[in-house]
Design an enzyme around this catalytic site. Structure first.
Site, PDB file in Angstrom:
ATOM      1  N   ALA A  50      96.131  36.585  19.096  1.00  8.44           N
ATOM      2  CA  ALA A  50      96.884  35.393  19.382  1.00  8.44           C
ATOM      3  C   ALA A  50      96.740  34.319  18.212  1.00  8.44           C
ATOM      4  O   ALA A  50      97.698  33.291  18.319  1.00  8.44           O
ATOM      5  CB  ALA A  50      96.385  34.847  20.836  1.00  8.44           C
ATOM      6  N   ARG A  83      94.080  31.033   7.538  1.00  9.99           N
ATOM      7  CA  ARG A  83      93.734  31.296   6.137  1.00  9.99           C
ATOM      8  C   ARG A  83      94.556  32.287   5.370  1.00  9.99           C
ATOM      9  O   ARG A  83      94.550  32.160   4.212  1.00  9.99           O
ATOM     10  CB  ARG A  83      92.188  31.954   6.308  1.00  9.99           C
ATOM     11  N   ARG A  95     121.665  54.827  -2.875  1.00  5.84           N
ATOM     12  CA  ARG A  95     121.162  53.495  -2.105  1.00  5.84           C
ATOM     13  C   ARG A  95     121.015  53.554  -0.515  1.00  5.84           C
ATOM     14  O   ARG A  95     120.271  53.161   0.248  1.00  5.84           O
ATOM     15  CB  ARG A  95     122.363  52.563  -2.483  1.00  5.84           C
ATOM     16  N   LYS A 153     126.031  55.700  -2.736  1.00  5.86           N
ATOM     17  CA  LYS A 153     125.994  55.140  -1.596  1.00  5.86           C
ATOM     18  C   LYS A 153     126.832  55.894  -0.250  1.00  5.86           C
ATOM     19  O   LYS A 153     128.099  56.086  -0.907  1.00  5.86           O
ATOM     20  CB  LYS A 153     126.629  53.748  -1.630  1.00  5.86           C
ATOM     21  N   TYR A 199     129.401  55.269 -10.211  1.00  7.06           N
ATOM     22  CA  TYR A 199     129.194  54.769  -9.027  1.00  7.06           C
ATOM     23  C   TYR A 199     130.059  55.817  -8.087  1.00  7.06           C
ATOM     24  O   TYR A 199     131.147  55.846  -8.130  1.00  7.06           O
ATOM     25  CB  TYR A 199     129.632  53.091  -8.843  1.00  7.06           C
ATOM     26  N   ALA A 228     140.146  62.731 -18.770  1.00  9.10           N
ATOM     27  CA  ALA A 228     139.215  61.392 -19.020  1.00  9.10           C
ATOM     28  C   ALA A 228     140.107  60.351 -19.316  1.00  9.10           C
ATOM     29  O   ALA A 228     141.394  60.285 -19.532  1.00  9.10           O
ATOM     30  CB  ALA A 228     138.620  61.654 -20.377  1.00  9.10           C
ATOM     31  N   ARG A 270     146.921  57.903 -17.748  1.00  3.07           N
ATOM     32  CA  ARG A 270     146.459  56.854 -18.852  1.00  3.07           C
ATOM     33  C   ARG A 270     147.832  56.768 -19.679  1.00  3.07           C
ATOM     34  O   ARG A 270     148.509  57.445 -19.832  1.00  3.07           O
ATOM     35  CB  ARG A 270     145.266  57.390 -19.457  1.00  3.07           C
TER      36      ARG A 270
HETATM   37  C1  UD1 Z   1      85.353  37.183  14.757  1.00  3.66           C
HETATM   38  C2  UD1 Z   1      84.018  37.336  15.022  1.00  3.66           C
HETATM   39  C3  UD1 Z   1      82.957  37.425  14.215  1.00  3.66           C
HETATM   40  C4  UD1 Z   1      83.308  38.625  13.545  1.00  3.66           C
HETATM   41  C5  UD1 Z   1      84.512  38.855  12.924  1.00  3.66           C
HETATM   42  C6  UD1 Z   1      84.810  40.336  12.598  1.00  3.66           C
HETATM   43  C7  UD1 Z   1      84.253  35.390  16.980  1.00  3.66           C
HETATM   44  C8  UD1 Z   1      83.994  34.070  17.383  1.00  3.66           C
HETATM   45  N1  UD1 Z   1      83.898  35.941  15.565  1.00  3.66           N
HETATM   46  O1  UD1 Z   1      85.358  36.071  13.690  1.00  3.66           O
HETATM   47  O2  UD1 Z   1      81.652  37.605  15.000  1.00  3.66           O
HETATM   48  O3  UD1 Z   1      82.129  39.032  12.590  1.00  3.66           O
HETATM   49  O4  UD1 Z   1      85.552  38.495  13.918  1.00  3.66           O
HETATM   50  O5  UD1 Z   1      86.136  40.457  11.965  1.00  3.66           O
HETATM   51  O6  UD1 Z   1      84.682  36.178  17.866  1.00  3.66           O
HETATM   52  N2  UD1 Z   1      92.125  35.455  18.303  1.00  3.66           N
HETATM   53  C9  UD1 Z   1      92.757  35.125  19.382  1.00  3.66           C
HETATM   54  N3  UD1 Z   1      92.586  34.024  20.038  1.00  3.66           N
HETATM   55  C10 UD1 Z   1      91.876  32.965  19.591  1.00  3.66           C
HETATM   56  C11 UD1 Z   1      91.139  33.222  18.479  1.00  3.66           C
HETATM   57  C12 UD1 Z   1      91.080  34.474  17.779  1.00  3.66           C
HETATM   58  O7  UD1 Z   1      93.439  35.903  19.622  1.00  3.66           O
HETATM   59  O8  UD1 Z   1      91.520  31.918  20.245  1.00  3.66           O
HETATM   60  C13 UD1 Z   1      92.356  36.737  17.604  1.00  3.66           C
HETATM   61  C14 UD1 Z   1      92.877  36.511  16.269  1.00  3.66           C
HETATM   62  O9  UD1 Z   1      94.096  36.509  16.209  1.00  3.66           O
HETATM   63  C15 UD1 Z   1      92.113  37.829  15.567  1.00  3.66           C
HETATM   64  C16 UD1 Z   1      90.825  38.003  16.285  1.00  3.66           C
HETATM   65  O10 UD1 Z   1      90.927  37.514  17.567  1.00  3.66           O
HETATM   66  O11 UD1 Z   1      92.834  38.764  15.586  1.00  3.66           O
HETATM   67  C17 UD1 Z   1      89.736  37.452  15.564  1.00  3.66           C
HETATM   68  O12 UD1 Z   1      89.712  35.964  15.324  1.00  3.66           O
HETATM   69  P1  UD1 Z   1      89.291  35.548  14.147  1.00  3.66           P
HETATM   70  O13 UD1 Z   1      89.703  33.930  13.909  1.00  3.66           O
HETATM   71  O14 UD1 Z   1      89.880  36.152  12.578  1.00  3.66           O
HETATM   72  O15 UD1 Z   1      87.789  35.723  14.028  1.00  3.66           O
HETATM   73  P2  UD1 Z   1      86.856  35.687  12.775  1.00  3.66           P
HETATM   74  O16 UD1 Z   1      86.481  34.220  12.244  1.00  3.66           O
HETATM   75  O17 UD1 Z   1      87.002  36.589  11.826  1.00  3.66           O
HETATM   76 CA    CA Z   2      88.850  37.861  11.580  1.00  7.29          CA
END
Ligand code: UD1
Ligand code: CA
Length: 457
Positions: free
Chosen positions: A11, A16, A333, A351, A366, A423, A440
């Protein structure tokens, strides 16, 4: 066997990544990360998989399709909160629930299976999949007590100096006793550096209740890489690429310089194929024995026949026969059917073209919306003029015909069996079988004229 469930956390926005595309949809070797995760985890015979979606829910759902059920996490309040969204669907069930993150695309089905087995064998309430990281920065650390038992997980941002020295990381994957998970989740709070409900806090809560908590350490840290930014995405791509290439090499495919060959997971390659550097083979491509791909070729969703060679060329959604020579610098293609023992040479674009067995299009042509029979020779610079500005029209060239260089075939038009086109012709009418068509201007030579022109200056 106890019932097995899976919760896939997908979710998050993935801040990042700095991207408009939601994190778990970023592809690793052409396949969205979350799909890698689901494909691998489902190999563990899971009775029900639930994906938690939020950011980009519609796009993520569309990508995953009916492989899993979905629940919505409207606000991303942390991984613990994300798991809670599956409560209504799962809380009363007896069995084991695996929780996986949608951003760890490299964990293999074997590792998931080993985790399940370990967890079920020792009858733990929770088992964390951990790994030893050379550089654990950013990961949650696994904190053990004097007896080496797992006590809790501390997030990097909450860790003290002592914790930061720990190299054993939480991979974000866990097996839980399903009921114990949902009971413990109720007690998770958000009193931490990120103000989030952390799933890893469940470990400490279970421990405090004197429940059995364990860790299963996988020997290969590379597998557990969590992709949070594009640097990690590139690392994941590299690891996945090597893994796929090594599998093909072990199956009898020669890959010259595997660092520079990209093969997507659904591609099949037979024994004794050689792949040269700079080649990308993607989609559902199928490469048959003794074919040679590259250098520098891109093959997307194509079937490539035995002993066929494709050099410095691009081919998409086409079927290419046996003993075909393609390139250098050809562009197949779309929707081409290229017969056996044919040649498609340099600077040729095809194509929706059907090329019969033993026919040749050796240079600079072509050929679009065309049906070319067997044993046809298409001279250099031939163009099928398929488009009148409104619609596309078909050019048919029957068996054993010969098209002279630099001809325009204005479609719809048919060149009958065994005919010649001279040709430089621009063919606007059908050519009957076994004829010669010349379209031609006739050449006139005015002898001495040049001299006269020069003399008149
Ligand atoms: C998380 C773990 C960390 C671990 C790392 C491994 C937690 C708090 N930390 O950190 O200990 O070492 O993964 O990769 O769990 N997500 C949701 N809903 C939310 C937040 C996150 O669905 O509210 C999902 C994200 O889409 C993702 C996954 O959970 O796929 C992990 O979340 P992310 O924020 O990447 O956690 P990390 O900081 O990597
Ligand atoms: Ca992660």
């Amino acid at each position: 066997m106890a019932k097995r469930y899976a919760i896939v956390l997908a979710a998050g926005q993935g801040t990042r990544m700095k991207s408009k595309l939601y994190k778990v949809l970023h592809p690793v070797l052409g396949r969205p990360m979350v799909e890698h995760v689901i494909n691998q985890v489902r190999e563990s015979h899971i009775d029900e998989i639930i994906t938690v979606v939020g950011h980009g829910a519609d796009e993520v759902k569309e990508q995953i399709g009916d492989k899993t059920k979905f629940v919505i996490q409207a606000e991303q309040l942390g991984t613990g909160h994300a798991c809670m969204q599956a409560e209504d669907l799962l809380k009363d069930k007896e069995g084991t629930t695996i929780v996986v993150c949608g951003d760890t695309p490299l964990i293999t089905d074997d590792t998931y299976k080993a985790l399940f087995e370990h967890h079920e064998k020792i009858n733990a309430k929770a088992t964390i999949l951990t790994a030893e990281a050379e550089n654990p920065s950013g990961y949650g650390r696994v904190i053990r007590n004097d007896q080496n038992e797992v006590e809790r997980i501390v997030e990097h941002k909450d860790a003290n100096e002592q914790d930061l020295l720990v190299n054993e990381i939480n991979t974000g994957t866990y097996c839980f006793d399903n009921k114990a998970l949902f009971q413990a989740l109720k007690k998770v709070n958000n009193h931490n550096a990120q103000g989030e409900y952390y799933l890893p806090d469940v470990i400490e809560i279970l421990r405090k209740n004197s429940e059995k908590v364990s860790a299963y350490m996988t020997p290969d840290f590379n597998e557990t890489l969590g992709v949070n930014d594009r640097v990690a995405l590139a690392q994941a791509e590299k690891i996945m690429k090597r893994r796929i290439n090594e599998t093909h090499m072990r199956n009898g495919v020669t890959i010259i310089d595997p660092d520079h060959v990209y093969i997507e997971p659904d591609v099949t390659i037979e024994q004794d194929v050689t792949i040269y550097p700079g080649s990308i083979i993607s989609g559902k491509s199928k490469i048959k024995t003794n074919a040679e791909i590259g250098p520098y070729s891109e093959i997307i969703d194509c079937e490539v026949g035995e002993e066929t060679s494709i050099k410095q060329s691009v081919a998409r959604s086409s079927k290419i026969g046996d003993r075909v020579s393609i390139g250098p610098y050809a562009h197949i293609r779309l929707d081409a059917f290229i017969g056996n023992d044919t040649k498609v040479g340099n600077f040729v674009e095809l194509k929706k073209a059907k090329i019969g067995d033993k026919s040749k299009v050796p240079h600079l042509s072509y050929i679009g919306d065309a049906e070319i029979g067997r044993n046809v020779n298409i001279g250099c610079g031939t163009i099928t003029v398929n488009y009148d500005g409104k619609s596309k029209h078909l050019t048919t060239i029957e068996d054993d015909s010969f098209i002279g260089c630099n001809s325009n075939l204005i479609a719809p038009v048919t060149v009958g069996k065994g005919s010649y086109v001279a040709a430089g012709s621009t063919i606007t009418k059908n050519v009957p079988e076994e004829s010669l068509s010349i379209a031609r201007a006739r050449q006139t030579n005015k002898e001495g004229y040049a001299k006269r022109l020069k003399g008149s200056k």
